[in-house]
Write a protein that holds these residues in place. Structure first.
Motif, PDB file in Angstrom:
ATOM      1  N   LYS A 134     -27.007  -0.816 -14.980  1.00 20.26           N
ATOM      2  CA  LYS A 134     -27.668  -0.736 -16.365  1.00 20.26           C
ATOM      3  C   LYS A 134     -28.854  -1.684 -16.374  1.00 20.26           C
ATOM      4  CE  LYS A 134     -25.199   2.495 -18.497  1.00 20.26           C
ATOM      5  NZ  LYS A 134     -25.399   3.788 -19.052  1.00 20.26           N
ATOM      6  N   ILE A 135     -28.440  -2.890 -15.754  1.00 23.76           N
ATOM      7  CA  ILE A 135     -29.562  -4.087 -15.665  1.00 23.76           C
ATOM      8  C   ILE A 135     -30.193  -4.337 -14.344  1.00 23.76           C
ATOM      9  CG2 ILE A 135     -28.579  -4.995 -18.051  1.00 23.76           C
ATOM     10  CD1 ILE A 135     -27.115  -7.169 -16.109  1.00 23.76           C
ATOM     11  N   GLY A 136     -29.891  -3.380 -13.690  1.00 24.29           N
ATOM     12  CA  GLY A 136     -30.650  -3.438 -12.219  1.00 24.29           C
ATOM     13  C   GLY A 136     -29.820  -4.393 -11.279  1.00 24.29           C
ATOM     14  N   LEU A 137     -28.531  -4.713 -11.398  1.00 26.48           N
ATOM     15  CA  LEU A 137     -27.915  -5.360 -10.526  1.00 26.48           C
ATOM     16  C   LEU A 137     -26.946  -4.684  -9.824  1.00 26.48           C
ATOM     17  CD1 LEU A 137     -27.040  -8.629 -12.658  1.00 26.48           C
ATOM     18  CD2 LEU A 137     -28.673  -8.277 -10.760  1.00 26.48           C
ATOM     19  N   ILE A 138     -25.990  -5.077  -8.741  1.00 22.50           N
ATOM     20  CA  ILE A 138     -25.074  -4.667  -8.375  1.00 22.50           C
ATOM     21  C   ILE A 138     -23.555  -5.087  -8.562  1.00 22.50           C
ATOM     22  CG2 ILE A 138     -26.505  -4.282  -6.261  1.00 22.50           C
ATOM     23  CD1 ILE A 138     -23.821  -6.122  -4.915  1.00 22.50           C
ATOM     24  N   PRO A 139     -22.620  -4.063  -8.686  1.00 21.61           N
ATOM     25  CA  PRO A 139     -21.354  -4.787  -9.225  1.00 21.61           C
ATOM     26  C   PRO A 139     -20.773  -5.849  -8.247  1.00 21.61           C
ATOM     27  CG  PRO A 139     -21.236  -2.518  -8.534  1.00 21.61           C
ATOM     28  CD  PRO A 139     -22.449  -3.054  -8.209  1.00 21.61           C
ATOM     29  N   ASP A 140     -20.278  -7.178  -9.043  1.00 20.46           N
ATOM     30  CA  ASP A 140     -19.935  -8.136  -8.393  1.00 20.46           C
ATOM     31  C   ASP A 140     -18.507  -8.641  -8.450  1.00 20.46           C
ATOM     32  OD1 ASP A 140     -20.357  -9.705 -10.634  1.00 20.46           O
ATOM     33  OD2 ASP A 140     -22.378 -10.025 -10.156  1.00 20.46           O
ATOM     34  N   SER A 141     -18.181  -9.747  -8.664  1.00 19.22           N
ATOM     35  CA  SER A 141     -16.814 -10.306  -8.926  1.00 19.22           C
ATOM     36  C   SER A 141     -15.722  -9.353  -8.343  1.00 19.22           C
ATOM     37  CB  SER A 141     -16.586 -10.324 -10.396  1.00 19.22           C
ATOM     38  OG  SER A 141     -17.708 -11.137 -11.084  1.00 19.22           O
ATOM     39  N   GLY A 142     -15.945  -9.124  -6.960  1.00 19.69           N
ATOM     40  CA  GLY A 142     -14.936  -8.393  -6.134  1.00 19.69           C
ATOM     41  C   GLY A 142     -14.970  -6.798  -6.697  1.00 19.69           C
ATOM     42  N   GLY A 143     -15.779  -6.376  -7.458  1.00 14.87           N
ATOM     43  CA  GLY A 143     -15.595  -5.113  -7.803  1.00 14.87           C
ATOM     44  C   GLY A 143     -15.645  -4.040  -6.744  1.00 14.87           C
ATOM     45  N   THR A 144     -16.778  -4.314  -5.659  1.00 16.20           N
ATOM     46  CA  THR A 144     -16.777  -3.208  -4.789  1.00 16.20           C
ATOM     47  C   THR A 144     -15.754  -3.272  -3.711  1.00 16.20           C
ATOM     48  OG1 THR A 144     -18.220  -4.751  -3.424  1.00 16.20           O
ATOM     49  CG2 THR A 144     -19.520  -3.353  -4.831  1.00 16.20           C
ATOM     50  N   PHE A 145     -14.754  -4.209  -3.762  1.00 21.00           N
ATOM     51  CA  PHE A 145     -13.669  -4.348  -3.095  1.00 21.00           C
ATOM     52  C   PHE A 145     -12.298  -3.664  -3.780  1.00 21.00           C
ATOM     53  CE2 PHE A 145      -9.855  -6.551  -1.749  1.00 21.00           C
ATOM     54  CZ  PHE A 145     -10.026  -6.280  -0.140  1.00 21.00           C
ATOM     55  N   THR A 146     -12.304  -4.294  -5.003  1.00 22.23           N
ATOM     56  CA  THR A 146     -11.204  -3.786  -5.713  1.00 22.23           C
ATOM     57  C   THR A 146     -11.377  -2.099  -6.311  1.00 22.23           C
ATOM     58  OG1 THR A 146     -11.191  -6.008  -6.739  1.00 22.23           O
ATOM     59  CG2 THR A 146      -9.731  -4.452  -8.011  1.00 22.23           C
ATOM     60  N   LEU A 147     -12.383  -1.945  -6.801  1.00 20.58           N
ATOM     61  CA  LEU A 147     -12.578  -0.599  -7.564  1.00 20.58           C
ATOM     62  C   LEU A 147     -12.208   0.594  -6.592  1.00 20.58           C
ATOM     63  CD1 LEU A 147     -12.524   0.530 -10.454  1.00 20.58           C
ATOM     64  CD2 LEU A 147     -15.093   0.998 -10.240  1.00 20.58           C
ATOM     65  N   PRO A 148     -12.820   0.859  -5.378  1.00 18.36           N
ATOM     66  CA  PRO A 148     -12.546   1.903  -4.543  1.00 18.36           C
ATOM     67  C   PRO A 148     -11.039   1.974  -4.440  1.00 18.36           C
ATOM     68  CG  PRO A 148     -14.078   0.263  -3.700  1.00 18.36           C
ATOM     69  CD  PRO A 148     -14.034  -0.110  -4.879  1.00 18.36           C
ATOM     70  N   ARG A 149     -10.480   0.623  -4.133  1.00 16.36           N
ATOM     71  CA  ARG A 149      -8.929   0.749  -3.641  1.00 16.36           C
ATOM     72  C   ARG A 149      -8.109   1.148  -4.784  1.00 16.36           C
ATOM     73  NH1 ARG A 149     -11.500  -2.681  -0.207  1.00 16.36           N
ATOM     74  NH2 ARG A 149     -10.691  -3.036   1.591  1.00 16.36           N
TER      75      ARG A 149
END
Ligand code: LHQ
Length: 258
Positions: A134-149
């Motif tokens: 929503k603000i033009g960033l990518i998910p961080d704080s491990g989100g791209t690791f954690t959420l798909p799992r």
């Protein structure tokens, strides 16, 4: 008033994010404070479970966006490498169970800090939002690791790209979190989980966490070897001895965390 309240109660570390007027969003000082609180929890032998929650309507709205446009804003590289990444690695590496009690909205880094905890529960009125796009960033704080799992690749892609807010009930249904409790009994019900964990064989929980961490990247063979190693350590704890003894003697166990 401190941006994080920290209390030790019945072998439990109670950590409450406390900037309610900013929906408990993190500025630099608060991110560094959480790291030092987690270090204190790691080194304090009397602490056997950690309970993380927020004050007021929100659990945490992630980065304090006001800080980014204030005087001398921290650089993006600093925000990740010095603020959020060390929080995530501390939570994953601490040898004690971390219960996250999501009392309200969890957005951006706030959502992903919650999701990396060992047991995540939420109040019925809570919600989760991967607000980054929503603000033009990518998910961080491990989100791209954690959420798909947690929820699978497709759902994670959609949640992260669309940035939709989802309810606690939806989050539970898709396996993102463990359980939802009613708003009325939320504090009591969620705290009970930490109380239960704090009475359990702490080292066996720590080794379980190590095994689960390792499983995220291991082959079956490597994981079987890891279980071997950790089971050997668990079998040499006083709590294992107590677990077996109390079963034979038909009495409740008294685990000490040793
Ligand atoms: C806030 C915030 C907030 C300050 C609510 N900051 N005040 C990594 C790399 C580098 C840089 C950037 O950050 C990161 C990590 C990240 O976390 S990026 C994502 C940052 N977070 C967001 O984008 C979420 C922004 N907030 C929202 O979208 C909404 O506020 C949510 C969905 C959380 C809640 O919506 P509502 O229930 O409608 O509440 P609200 O928007 O009215 O907010 C309530 C108050 O909280 C309001 O203050 P005010 O004085 O106007 O009443 C907001 O300004 C404040 N607030 N989030 N992140």
């Amino acid at each position: 008033m401190s941006s994080i309240l920290f209390e030790k109660k019945e072998s439990i570390a109670l950590i409450t994010l406390n900037r309610p007027e900013k929906f408990n969003a993190f500025d630099r000082a608060m991110a560094l404070l959480l790291q030092s609180i987690l270090d204190d929890c790691a080194s304090d032998k009397n602490i056997r479970a950690i309970y993380l929650t927020g004050t007021g309507k929100a659990f945490c709205a992630g980065q304090d966006l006001g800080e980014l446009v204030g005087e001398n804003p921290p650089g993006f590289d600093v925000i990740l490498s010095e603020h959020y990444n060390p929080i995530i690695t501390r939570i994953r590496n601490i040898q004690k169970p971390v219960v996250c009690a999501v009392n309200g909205v969890a957005a951006g880094a706030g959502a992903n800090i919650a999701l990396c905890c060992d047991i995540v529960v939420a109040a019925t009125s809570a919600s989760f939002i991967q607000a980054f796009s929503k603000i033009g960033l990518i998910p961080d704080s491990g989100g791209t690791f954690t959420l798909p799992r947690l929820v699978g690749f497709q759902k994670a892609s959609a949640l992260m790209m669309l940035g939709d807010k989802i309810s606690a009930t939806e989050a539970e249904r898709m396996g993102m979190i463990f359980k939802v409790f009613t708003d009325e009994n939320f504090t009591e019900d969620s705290f009970k989980i930490a109380q239960t964990l704090a009475q359990m064989p702490t080292k066996s929980l720590a080794y379980t966490k190590l095994a689960l961490n390792a499983s995220l990247n291991n082959s079956l063979e490597a994981q079987l070897k890891k279980e071997d190693e950790l089971q050997f350590l668990a079998a040499h704890t006083k709590d294992f001895n107590e677990g077996v003894q109390s079963f034979i003697e038909k009495r409740p166990p008294l685990f000490t965390g040793e």
